[in-house]
Design an enzyme around this catalytic site. Structure first.
Site, mmCIF file in Angstrom:
data_model
loop_
_atom_site.group_PDB
_atom_site.id
_atom_site.type_symbol
_atom_site.label_atom_id
_atom_site.label_comp_id
_atom_site.label_asym_id
_atom_site.label_seq_id
_atom_site.Cartn_x
_atom_site.Cartn_y
_atom_site.Cartn_z
ATOM 1 C CD GLN A 138 16.880 -32.865 30.580
ATOM 2 O OE1 GLN A 138 17.422 -31.816 30.929
ATOM 3 N NE2 GLN A 138 15.711 -32.895 29.985
ATOM 4 C CB THR A 139 17.175 -37.920 26.923
ATOM 5 O OG1 THR A 139 16.667 -36.607 26.693
ATOM 6 C CG2 THR A 139 16.146 -38.955 26.508
ATOM 7 C CD GLU A 146 16.369 -28.177 24.349
ATOM 8 O OE1 GLU A 146 15.761 -27.653 25.300
ATOM 9 O OE2 GLU A 146 17.494 -28.697 24.458
ATOM 10 C CB SER A 162 8.300 -36.137 27.944
ATOM 11 O OG SER A 162 8.305 -36.224 26.546
#
Ligand SMILES: Cc1cc2nc3c(=O)[nH]c(=O)nc-3n(C[C@H](O)[C@H](O)[C@H](O)COP(=O)(O)OP(=O)(O)OC[C@H]3O[C@@H](n4cnc5c(N)ncnc54)[C@H](O)[C@@H]3O)c2cc1C
Ligand SMILES: Cc1cc2nc3c(=O)[nH]c(=O)nc-3n(C[C@H](O)[C@H](O)[C@H](O)COP(=O)(O)OP(=O)(O)OC[C@H]3O[C@@H](n4cnc5c(N)ncnc54)[C@H](O)[C@@H]3O)c2cc1C
Ligand SMILES: [Ca+2]
Lengths: 649, 649
Positions: free
Chosen positions: B122-123, B409, B129
Site C-alpha cells: 500500500q504505502t 496501521e 497516512s
C-alpha cells in the site's frame, strides 16, 4: 546551474537574521568560526565518511572506528587543534582533579600525547550508582611498597568502562583501599593493563569487551570493557594522592586539601553533558523540522499540493517545544560553563559556600536535560512517520547512541533524589537565617511564593517573563515545602524520604525546570544583536515555558499557583506562539549550522531533496547485491514448491 | 542437585495462585495449554536459538531468518498447527475482506499453503497516512481485458511493504483505478512480482530492499521493500472485486455489498495489534521486574545486603503502573477479540449501526496502547540501569522491533484525530435524540457528567471502581464537550478542527483511557477463580487507574472533575497500592508464563542468575576472539609510539 533547494522558499520567509542567530547559538563569533571550520574539515574529509556504518559487522565497525580515530588524531596534530576535542573520557579530568602535583606532571603529558591511553574504570558488574559499594580491593603491601589490586568476586569485575576492552593501555581503577587490614573506602589507582610493546594484557589481568549494545552502530563502535585482577601489583605512587595518601609505612592520611575539590571535575563533566544534550536534541529537531516541511500528506484542494505536515497543529505542538528546548538547553549549558569557572575560582580561594547548591543544580540539570533529550529524539523520529524508522533518517542511531546519557555519570532518578535532599535541607533551614543563594535563592522568598496569586487575565499576559518566572518559582517552592511538611508526618526523616521519594523527585524536576526557565530569561536580558534575533528567542522562551506549564498543569493547578482558567489561557497563547514559530522554523534549525555530514540524515538534508536520496540509499544495502536472495534455494523454493520433508511424528 | 533460583524467596512471598493467574492471562485454560506447549516446543528447538543475532551482518541475519521461517513452517505442518500463527501480514486478511467469492477461492488456498507468498503493498515513498493520495495507477485496457499497473513518479514507488524486497512472489498492490480516462480512487490489485520457477522479477518490475532500519536485529531480519512498475499487465480478475468491480466493457460499478465490510478486517488487525502491545509490554515488564529484584544498590546496614532496587519507591512508581498496564491492555485486547466477532456477525446481518463507534474505539485503542507500550519498553530499559543498555538484556531490540507499531496501521496521532472527529460528532448529536451506544454510551449521561462532583474524602475512597469510573467518564466527557464548544468559536468547523487539533487529540486520549479502565472493571466483575487472583487484579486495576489520574492530573483538576485535594489523596492511595504489589511482583510477571527463550534476556532469567550469565555472554562477542584487536598495528600502535606521519601544511 543553481543548486537545488526545496527549502529556499521557507528560508525566504524567515523573519530574522540567521547568520546572527548562528553566533548566538555558538556562544560567540569565535566559537562559531572554529566550529564551522572544523565541521567543514570533517565533512570534506573522505576518511570520515559515515555511510555503511550500520551494515558493518561488529569487528569491522570497531576497526573502522579505530581508523577514524587514528586519522582524527593525525589531523588534530596537523592542524594544531590539540586539546580541542580529543577526550579520553574521565581519565584525564580525574587525574587532574584527584592526583597530586607530581602525579599530574608524570601522567598528564603522556596521556595528552597519547603515549598511553587511559580509561575510567569505576563501575563493576555489581555496582554502578553506589560507588561506595565497589568490591575491587587495593591492599597495601608495606614489604614491597606496592598495592595489590584484586577482584575478589565475580561482581567485582570492572564492567562498562569505555575504551577498556581493546584499546586502553592504562586504567584509572577505583578500588577499596586497605591498609593493615583496615578498609578506607574507595580510592582511585592508575593501573597499567597492557604492555606498551605488544599490547598484550599484563600478568594477572583479564580484559575483554562486554559485547553488543543498543543499536547497530552507536556504542558498538566502542570497546566498553570487562576487567579482572588477580593480585596485580602497582607502585604506591600510583594511588591518586591529591586528597588522601598512604605513606611508605602504610599509614592512611587525609590531605589538608579539602575533599570538595573533586566537585570541580564533576561540574566540568556535567556541563559537558548538558552541552551534549543541546547538540543531540538540536540535531534531531533539525532533521524532523526539515522533513516536516518537505513531507506533505492530506489536504490537497482541487489537485493542488497537499499540506506540509509541519502545518498540522499536532505536529507543531509536538515539535516546537523540542525546538525551544534545544535553545533552552543551549543557554543553560552556556551558563554552566560560566558556573564551572566560578566554582573553580572559589575553590582555589577556599570558598566552598556555593558547593551544595552547585552540586544540586548540576546534578539536576544533567538529569532533566538528558531525560528530555532522549525522549525528544524518539519523538522526532515518530514525527517523521515511517521514514523515521529507516537508518538513513539518522534518528534511530542518534537515539541509540544518546540514551545511555540518562544512565552514566549518575542515573537520572538517583540524581533527582540528590537534588531533593538538597531542597529539603534548604527548606528545613529557612527559618534559621541561612539565606539560600544562587539557583535556590527564590526559596528565600518562599513566604511570598507560598501565597502569591498569578495575575494572568488574558492569554497575552502569559508572554511576560515575570509572570512565567513567578509561576515556576511558586510551583517549585510549593512542591518542595509540601514535601518537607509531609516528611514531618513520618517517625523518622529517612523513612519519610524513602516513602515520599516519588513526590520528592517531582519536586526536584520542578526546581530544575525553574532553573532552565530563569537562565533563558537572563539570556534574553542580554544585548542580542541581529535583526529579529531577540524576538525569535523571546518566542522560543515562551514556547518552552508554556509547553512545560501545559505538560505539568497538574503541578501548577494542584499547588494553587495558577487557576484552571489561567491554564486554558496559557494553552491558547501557546497555539498563537506556534503560528509565530512556523515561518521561522527552518531558519531556526539552520542556525545550528550543522553540515549534512554531521546530521547524517537523508530526511534532514539542507536542500530538502529527500525522496531521490532515500531511493538511492536503499539500493546500497548488501541485500540488494543479488535480485534473488541468498537462501532462496534452501529455504524459500522448497516451501513454494511444497517440497518440504515432514518428519513422521 | 536443586536448581538455582534466586527468585525462590520472592515466589514464596506471593499472595495468590500463580497457576490460576496464568490462565486468566492466557484467556482460558485451553489458550494457556496451547501457548505453553508451543512456547516449550520453540524454546527446546535448537533451530530457533536466538543468540548472536545482533552480531550478524545484514545478509546473514536475513538468511538466518529465512532458515528459521522455513523450519517453523515445517514444524507447523508436522504438528498440524496450521493457521495458528503463520501470517503473511495483511495479504490474506485483505483478500478475505475485499475479494469476491471466486477470488477468495482461487487465491486463499494458495496463500495458506504457501504456494505463493504475498505482501501488502500500500504505502509509497510519498504517501503513507493519506492512502487516497497514492499515485500508482491501474489503467484498464479494454482491448486486452487487462489492467496496466504503472509507477508514474519516483514518489509513487511502493516503499515499506514487509516481505516485498526479497521473498514475496505476489503483492496486493493499492493503485488508482482508471477506466476510460476516469480516476475512481484507490483499489487493491493482486500482482505477481516474481517467477515461481526461478524467483526472478517479472518484466517491468523493479524490486529491492529499502535498507537498514532501527536496531541491530529487529526489522533488519525482514525485507521491507521498494517496488516500481513499468506498465505491468495483469488480468482484469486480479482487481479485488468484493466491493467494487470493473466489467469486461470497462464499466466501473460499486457492488451492492456495502463498503463498510472492510471495517471487519480493520477491527481484526487492530485487535491483534492491541494483543501484541500487551505481549511486548509484559515482556519488558517481566525483564525489569525480575532484574529489579536481583539488583541491589545502596542501603546496606552493618555489612548486610544492599536494598533490592525494586524496594525503592521511585522504582515502584515507574515500574508498577507498567505492570498494571500490561494486564489492562491484555483485558481490553480480549474484549476487542469479542468485539471483532460481534462486528462480524452484525455486518453479516447488515447491521452497520455500531461501526462508527467500533472504528473510533479500535483506532483509539491501537494508538493509545502502542504509544504507551513503546514508551514503557524504554522505561523498563532505563529501570535496569547500565545493564539495560546491553543487547543481552533483550530490551534494546525489543524496543527497536516494537516502536514502528506506533506508525504502521495508522500513525498514532492521525488515529487520535479520527477518534476526535467521532467524539465531536457524538457531542453535536447529543440533543438530537440519537442515543450513543457501546463505548461512547457515557456521553448520553453528559448532563450529569458535566456537573457531577467526585465524592472522595479519604484516600481509600479511591479504591472504589465506581468512583474511578465516574472520574474518568467526567474527564472524558468534559474534555470533549469543551472542545466542541470551542469549535463553535471558529467561522467554520474544519478551520476550528485544525486549530484545536492538539486539544482534540488529548480529548481522544481521555476517551480511550476511559475505555481501558471500564473494560478492566468489567473483567473484575467476572467470576475469577483461584486463591487471591481477583484481589491482585483489583490492586492492579487501582494502580492502573490512579497512576493515569496522577499523570493526567491537569486534565482532571482543570476540568473540575476532582479537586486538587482529591488528587493528593489518589496519590497517597497509590503509594499504599505499590506496597501491596511489591510482594507479588515476581509472581505477577511469572503469570505471563514466558520461557527464557522467548524473553531473550539475561536480566529477565527465570532463575535470576544474572551476573554469571552476563559475564559469560560478554566473552562470546567476536571482538573477543583475539586479545589484541584487529587494527592495533595499523591504528593504535603508531599513535602510542608517536609514529604518526604528519603532513606538512
Ligand atoms: C554506554 C555506557 C558507558 C559507560 N561508561 C562508563 C565508563 O567509562 N566508566 C565507568 O566506570 N562506568 C561506565 N558506565 C557505567 C555507568 O556509569 C553506570 O551504568 C551508571 O552509573 C548506573 O549505574 P548502574 O548501572 O549500577 O544502575 P543501577 O543503580 O543498578 O540502577 C538500576 C535501577 O535502580 C534505581 N536505583 C538505584 N539506586 C537507587 C536509589 N538509591 N534510589 C532509587 N532508585 C535507585 C535506578 O534508578 C535504576 O532504575 C557506562 C554505562 C553505559 C551504559
Ligand atoms: C516497520 C514498518 C513496516 C511497514 N509495513 C508496511 C506494509 O507491510 N505495507 C505497507 O503498505 N506499508 C507498511 N508500512 C508503512 C506504514 O504503514 C506507514 O509508514 C504509515 O502508514 C505512516 O505513514 P507515513 O509514513 O506516510 O507517515 P506520515 O503521514 O508522513 O507522518 C509524518 C508525520 O505527519 C503527521 N501527520 C500526517 N498526516 C497528518 C494529519 N492529517 N494531521 C496531523 N498530523 C499528520 C504524522 O502524525 C507524523 O507525525 C510499514 C512501516 C514500517 C515503519
Ligand atoms: Ca549489525
Amino acid at each position: 546551474m543553481e543548486a537545488l533547494d526545496y527549502h529556499a522558499e521557507e528560508r525566504r520567509k524567515a523573519e530574522f537574521d540567521v547568520e546572527e542567530m548562528k553566533i548566538v547559538w555558538a556562544g560567540s563569533r569565535q566559537a562559531y568560526e572554529i566550529s564551522d571550520r572544523v565541521a567543514r574539515l570533517v565533512a570534506s574529509d573522505p576518511v570520515f565518511r559515515k555511510d555503511n556504518r550500520t551494515m558493518l559487522s561488529r569487528k569491522d565497525l570497531f576497526k573502522d572506528t579505530l581508523r577514524k580515530a587514528a586519522h582524527a588524531w593525525k589531523r588534530i596534530i596537523e592542524l594544531r587543534l590539540s586539546g580541542l576535542f580529543f577526550s579520553c573520557g574521565m581519565f584525564i579530568p580525574a587525574i587532574k582533579g584527584q592526583g597530586n602535583e607530581e602525579q599530574q606532571q608524570k601522567w598528564l603529558p603522556m596521556a595528552y600525547k597519547m603515549q598511553i591511553i587511559g580509561c575510567y574504570a569505576q563501575t563493576e558488574l555489581g555496582h554502578g550508582s553506589n560507588v561506595q559499594g565497589l568490591e575491587t580491593t587495593a591492599t597495601f603491601d608495606p614489604e614491597t611498597d606496592e598495592f595489590v589490586i584484586h577482584s575478589p568476586t565475580l561482581t567485582s569485575s570492572k564492567w562498562w568502562p569505555g575504551g577498556l576492552g581493546k584499546v586502553s593501555t592504562h586504567a584509572l581503577v577505583y578500588a577499596r583501599l586497605i591498609t593493615d587490614g583496615q578498609d578506607h573506602g574507595v580510592h582511585g589507582f592508575i593501573v597499567q593493563l597492557r604492555s606498551l610493546d605488544d599490547h598484550l594484557p599484563l600478568p594477572g589481568i583479564t580484559v575483554g569487551d562486554i559485547g553488543m549494545k543498543f543499536g547497530s552502530g552507536a556504542y558498538n563502535s566502542m570497546d566498553n570493557g570487562v576487567l579482572r585482577f588477580d593480585h596485580v601489583r602497582i607502585p604506591r605512587d600510583q594511588m591518586l594522592m591529591g586528597v588522601s595518601q598512604v605513606t611508605r609505612e602504610g599509614k592512611f592520611m587525609q590531605s589538608d586539601v579539602p575533599r570538595q575539590l573533586v566537585y570541580g571535575t564533576m561540574v566540568y563533566v556535567r556541563q559537558k553533558i548538558v552541552a551534549d544534550a543541546s547538540c543531540a536534541l538540536s540535531r534531531a529537531v533539525c532533521i524532523a523540522t526539515r522533513y516536516s516541511v518537505v513531507r506533505r500528506q492530506f489536504g490537497s484542494h482541487n489537485g493542488g499540493p497537499e499540506t506540509q505536515v509541519i502545518d498540522y497543529k499536532t505536529q507543531q505542538s509536538r515539535l516546537f517545544p523540542l525546538l525551544a528546548s534545544a535553545y533552552a538547553f543551549r543557554f543553560v549549558g552556556e551558563w554552566l560553563k560560566w558556573l564551572y569557572t566560578d566554582v573553580t575560582q572559589r575553590l582555589q580561594a577556599n570558598d566552598f559556600s556555593t558547593l551544595p547548591e552547585v552540586h544540586a543544580c548540576t546534578a539536576g540539570l544533567k538529569s532533566v536535560t538528558t531525560s528530555a533529550t532522549a525522549d525528544a529524539i524518539e519523538e522526532c523520529r515518530k514525527l517523521c512517520g515511517g521514514h523515521g524508522y529507516l537508518s538513513s533518517s539518522g534518528l534511530p542511531e542518534l537515539f541509540a547512541v544518546y540514551v545511555p546519557a540518562c544512565t552514566y555519570e549518575g542515573d537520572n532518578v538517583v540524581l533527582l533524589l540528590q537534588v531533593a535532599r538538597f531542597l529539603m535541607k534548604t527548606v528545613s533551614q529557612l527559618g534559621s537565617g541561612k539565606k539560600p543563594v544562587g539557583t535556590i535563592a527564590y526559596m528565600g522568598r518562599s513566604e511570598h511564593l507560598l501565597q502569591c496569586r498569578c495575575e494572568v487575565e488574558r492569554a497575552e499576559d502569559w508572554l511576560k517573563p515575570k509572570v512565567i518566572l513567578e509561576a515556576f518559582e511558586a510551583r517549585a517552592a510549593r512542591m518542595s515545602v509540601t514535601c518537607a511538611n509531609n516528611l514531618n508526618n513520618f517517625p523518622n526523616q529517612e523513612e519519610g524520604f524513602a516513602q515520599l521519594a516519588t513526590d520528592l523527585a517531582e519536586a526536584a524536576v520542578a526546581h530544575v525546570q525553574l532553573i532552565i526557565v530563569s537562565k533563558f530569561i537572563e539570556k534574553l536580558q542580554q544585548d542580542i544583536p541581529g535583526k529579529g534575533v531577540k524576538r525569535q528567542l523571546e518566542i522560543l522562551f515562551n514556547v518552552y515555558a508554556l509547553s512545560l506549564l501545559h505538560k505539568h498543569l497538574g503541578d501548577f493547578v494542584a499547588s494553587g499557583c495558577i487557576t484552571p482558567k489561567q491554564g486554558v489561557l496559557a494553552n491558547e497563547q501557546l497555539r498563537l506562539l506556534y503560528s509565530q514559530v512556523r515561518p521561522n522554523a527552518i531558519a531556526l534549525v539552520d542556525a545550528f549550522n550543522y553540515t549534512d555530514h554531521y546530521l547524517g540524515s537523508v530526511l534532514g538534508r539542507y536542500d530538502g531533496n529527500v525522496y531521490p536520496k532515500l531511493y538511492e540509499e536503499a539500493w546500497k544495502d548488501p541485500l540488494n547485491e543479488t535480485v534473488v536472495p541468498d537462501g532462496y534455494h534452501e529455504y524459500i523454493r522448497p516451501i513454494l514448491k511444497q517440497h518440504i520433508r515432514v518428519a513422521r511424528l
